[in-house]
Enzyme design. Structure first.
Site, PDB file in Angstrom:
ATOM      1  N   ASP A  40       0.832  -1.199   0.000  1.00  0.00           N
ATOM      2  CA  ASP A  40       0.000   0.000   0.000  1.00  0.00           C
ATOM      3  C   ASP A  40       0.872   1.257   0.000  1.00  0.00           C
ATOM      4  O   ASP A  40       2.098   1.184   0.087  1.00  0.00           O
ATOM      5  CB  ASP A  40      -0.934   0.001   1.211  1.00  0.00           C
ATOM      6  CG  ASP A  40      -0.228  -0.365   2.511  1.00  0.00           C
ATOM      7  OD1 ASP A  40       0.886   0.149   2.751  1.00  0.00           O
ATOM      8  OD2 ASP A  40      -0.785  -1.174   3.289  1.00  0.00           O
ATOM      9  N   ASP A 109       1.390   6.047 -13.612  1.00  0.00           N
ATOM     10  CA  ASP A 109       0.926   5.294 -14.764  1.00  0.00           C
ATOM     11  C   ASP A 109      -0.474   5.800 -15.113  1.00  0.00           C
ATOM     12  O   ASP A 109      -1.358   5.825 -14.236  1.00  0.00           O
ATOM     13  CB  ASP A 109       0.866   3.805 -14.406  1.00  0.00           C
ATOM     14  CG  ASP A 109       1.424   2.913 -15.496  1.00  0.00           C
ATOM     15  OD1 ASP A 109       1.149   3.197 -16.669  1.00  0.00           O
ATOM     16  OD2 ASP A 109       2.130   1.945 -15.164  1.00  0.00           O
ATOM     17  N   ASP A 209       0.258   4.217 -20.510  1.00  0.00           N
ATOM     18  CA  ASP A 209       0.106   2.804 -20.816  1.00  0.00           C
ATOM     19  C   ASP A 209      -0.414   2.605 -22.242  1.00  0.00           C
ATOM     20  O   ASP A 209      -1.372   3.263 -22.658  1.00  0.00           O
ATOM     21  CB  ASP A 209      -0.872   2.189 -19.802  1.00  0.00           C
ATOM     22  CG  ASP A 209      -1.068   0.707 -19.972  1.00  0.00           C
ATOM     23  OD1 ASP A 209      -0.091  -0.042 -19.786  1.00  0.00           O
ATOM     24  OD2 ASP A 209      -2.201   0.298 -20.286  1.00  0.00           O
ATOM     25  N   GLU A 263       4.331   3.974 -23.537  1.00  0.00           N
ATOM     26  CA  GLU A 263       4.582   2.560 -23.810  1.00  0.00           C
ATOM     27  C   GLU A 263       4.128   2.254 -25.231  1.00  0.00           C
ATOM     28  O   GLU A 263       2.938   2.249 -25.528  1.00  0.00           O
ATOM     29  CB  GLU A 263       3.819   1.677 -22.821  1.00  0.00           C
ATOM     30  CG  GLU A 263       4.008   0.190 -23.083  1.00  0.00           C
ATOM     31  CD  GLU A 263       3.068  -0.680 -22.285  1.00  0.00           C
ATOM     32  OE1 GLU A 263       3.369  -1.881 -22.118  1.00  0.00           O
ATOM     33  OE2 GLU A 263       2.021  -0.173 -21.810  1.00  0.00           O
ATOM     34  N   HIS A 337       6.994  -4.533 -14.577  1.00  0.00           N
ATOM     35  CA  HIS A 337       5.935  -5.366 -14.007  1.00  0.00           C
ATOM     36  C   HIS A 337       5.346  -6.318 -15.045  1.00  0.00           C
ATOM     37  O   HIS A 337       4.606  -7.237 -14.696  1.00  0.00           O
ATOM     38  CB  HIS A 337       4.816  -4.476 -13.444  1.00  0.00           C
ATOM     39  CG  HIS A 337       4.092  -3.708 -14.514  1.00  0.00           C
ATOM     40  ND1 HIS A 337       4.607  -2.558 -15.086  1.00  0.00           N
ATOM     41  CD2 HIS A 337       2.914  -3.935 -15.131  1.00  0.00           C
ATOM     42  CE1 HIS A 337       3.772  -2.115 -15.999  1.00  0.00           C
ATOM     43  NE2 HIS A 337       2.738  -2.922 -16.048  1.00  0.00           N
ATOM     44  N   ASP A 338       5.656  -6.105 -16.322  1.00  0.00           N
ATOM     45  CA  ASP A 338       5.106  -6.923 -17.406  1.00  0.00           C
ATOM     46  C   ASP A 338       6.067  -8.003 -17.909  1.00  0.00           C
ATOM     47  O   ASP A 338       5.773  -8.663 -18.906  1.00  0.00           O
ATOM     48  CB  ASP A 338       4.739  -6.025 -18.605  1.00  0.00           C
ATOM     49  CG  ASP A 338       3.387  -5.360 -18.432  1.00  0.00           C
ATOM     50  OD1 ASP A 338       2.543  -5.909 -17.698  1.00  0.00           O
ATOM     51  OD2 ASP A 338       3.169  -4.293 -19.036  1.00  0.00           O
TER      52      ASP A 338
END
Length: 566
Positions: A40, A109, A209, A263, A337-338
């Site tokens: 968090d 993001d 994104d 991105e 993270h991807d």
């Protein structure tokens, strides 16, 4: 800010976002402050001093917005609210203040292409309420026949039939992520307002994104390709995308001193140049997937193929050479993270974990681009040994595994285990390993996703206490990048370009030249780099006693060296 110099890459103009080292935080996996098993925002605040000690300049925070988390926050339900599990707006504003107090900027993001199907816009659109009928891409037709052959990035058709509206809606990603219809000026203005809302909060920019798939052609023609992402040629860099991004810059972004990175899906350097800089649409930079697709075979996600260092070297060097003569700026990353963990994907996470993790960090922090580091890579975290479907959380991977079961491609998890262990995005999303405690110091509760069992050996607390660690090396390299202007603005010259295992390059600015030599192999590699000159000093190395005779360098397994030349 240093003065303008001759002989620099790009346009030669200095900017804080060119000099920055960016650190991506995936909040649900970073640090849990309240014991519910989910990271968090207060947990990030607790680690603000750690970020300061690491030396990074910018935090990129993946979506903190209210969301049902079908795709871990990239399905936004309310752009102006914080997800309850992450905290509230007061927590966010306190995080921003704590980071700014440490001279660390924060970028968010921002998901421009789609929302959650639980967003009020979609709920009104499916009911055809006045003003919202065309907020998304709707097509009427046979409920058993999608409007075209486009596929989702997560597998299967890119269309879902909605029983409420009795029409198909487009979702280039998860079925719960309907694509916004940017042809509608009301959609564009609504998203411009969202962007401005966060800038007025005082944030320092955005990572947009999948920004270049926002524009779709009228009529939704079938895609030509039979494999991969069908239809990509129609919606990647679509017909009105430059109008949309240019207007976003003119209407909102141009009023703020911010970092903006897009991105790019299936993007080329030539296309990227049209988005970036004052002669483009106004974005600072984009990032691409050329080097992260090298291990995909003809069967896409399921087909893991070997790669050569020459392929990665060529892919990343191509972007340098094609951008450096323009006012477009470059980015570099190895993991996000991807993607899987970089030590497992590009290095050797067993025998040479320290050496390969630090070698990869050397490339990241000496390459001619703004570097993006992902949480945990600075301690050499590795992929997780997935053993069941129940352990997984990633919508992309679980979708594909379930389809494999339905199609008879696999009978049990053991049939897909090797690919999942290599490919799944969940590898990057296991919690950051802060200590060797039972829950790796991440939480006092049950974590939302399993913790890697190697946390006893790989964790921040252990590496903080050792002079030779992946963490200590990252700190050293970040400090070096901050102190050596050639590593930011210097021209990039590739050396020994045909060597099968060594990637070597020089970074030159005015009368200063630094040399970087990287051995991407689990054995010693010899190389002649005498054409570059003579060594004045060693600035960094992940081994003791590096040699200085450039005419006969013997680089040990995954060795990385940074020299200053005479």
């Amino acid at each position: 800010m240093c003065a303008s110099r001759a002989g620099t890459i790009g346009d030669g103009e200095q900017a804080w976002w060119k000099e920055a080292v960016v650190y991506e935080i995936y909040p649900q996996s970073f640090n849990d402050s309240d014991g519910d098993g989910i990271g968090d925002i207060p947990g990030i605040i607790e680690k603000a001093d750690y970020l300061d000690e690491l030396g990074i300049d910018v935090v990129w925070l993946t979506p903190p917005y209210d969301s049902p988390h079908a795709d871990n926050g990239y399905d936004v339900r309310d752009y102006r609210s914080i997800l309850d599990e992450f905290g509230d707006m007061d927590d966010f504003e306190r995080l921003l203040e704590e980071l700014h107090d440490r001279d660390i900027r924060l970028i968010l993001d921002m998901v421009l292409n789609h929302t959650s199907d639980e967003h009020e816009w979609f709920q009104k659109s499916r009911r055809e309420e006045d003003g919202y009928e065309d907020f998304y891409h709707w097509v009427e037709g046979d409920p058993d026949e999608p409007p075209n052959n486009w596929t989702s990035g997560f597998g299967g058709s890119a269309w879902a039939y909605d029983e409420v509206r009795e029409a198909w809606y487009l979702h280039l990603f998860h079925e719960k992520q309907p694509d916004l219809n940017w042809r509608n000026p009301e959609v564009r203005q609504s998203m411009y307002d969202v962007v401005e809302f966060w800038l007025e909060k005082g944030i320092d920019g955005f990572r947009f994104d999948v920004f270049n798939v926002m524009s779709k052609p009228e009529g939704y023609p079938d895609g030509d390709s039979e494999g991969g992402w069908v239809g990509m040629e129609h919606f990647s860099d679509g017909p009105r995308i430059h109008e949309y991004i240019g207007d976003l810059y003119d209407e909102v972004l141009s009023e703020y001193d911010v970092m903006t990175v897009g991105e790019g899906m299936d993007i080329t350097p030539r296309a990227a140049k049209r988005y970036c800089g004052p002669s483009g649409d106004g974005l600072n930079m984009v990032y691409h997937y050329d080097h992260t697709l090298l291990d995909y075979g003809e069967d896409g996600w399921w087909d893991v193929v070997d790669w050569e260092v020459s392929e990665i070297r060529e892919a990343l060097t191509k972007w340098v050479h094609q951008l450096e003569v323009t006012d477009a700026w470059n980015t570099v990353y190895l993991g996000t993270h991807d993607t899987p963990r970089i030590a497992s994907r590009f290095g050797n996470d067993d025998r040479y974990r320290y050496e390969s993790a630090t070698m990869l960090g050397t490339l990241l922090l000496t390459f001619p681009a703004t570097p993006f580091c992902f949480q945990g890579d600075e301690i050499g975290m590795t992929n997780y040994p997935w053993s069941s479907r129940e352990e997984m959380r990633d919508a992309d991977a679980t979708n594909r595994v379930e389809m494999a079961f339905e199609e008879g491609r696999a009978e049990g998890f053991s049939d897909v285990q090797d690919v999942v262990r290599y490919r799944s995005r969940d590898n990057a999303r296991t919690p950051v390993q802060w200590s060797d405690d039972d829950m790796a110091g991440f939480t006092d509760g049950e974590p939302w996703i399993p913790i890697n069992p190697n946390s006893e050996d790989i964790n921040v607390a252990d590496q903080r206490d050792r002079a030779e660690s992946v963490l200590a090396y990252y700190q050293e390299l970040i400090e070096l990048r901050h102190s050596e202007d050639p590593l930011v603005y210097g021209v990039y010259d590739l050396l020994a370009e045909d060597h099968p295992r060594v990637w070597a390059f020089a970074r030159s600015l005015d009368d200063e030249t630094l040399l970087v030599a990287l051995n991407w192999a689990g054995r010693t590699s010899r190389v002649d780099l005498s054409e570059a000159g003579s060594v004045e000093s060693v600035l960094a190395c992940n081994y003791d006693d590096p040699g200085t005779d450039l005419g006969s360098l013997a680089l040990r397994p995954y060795e990385a060296r940074v020299y200053r030349l005479e």
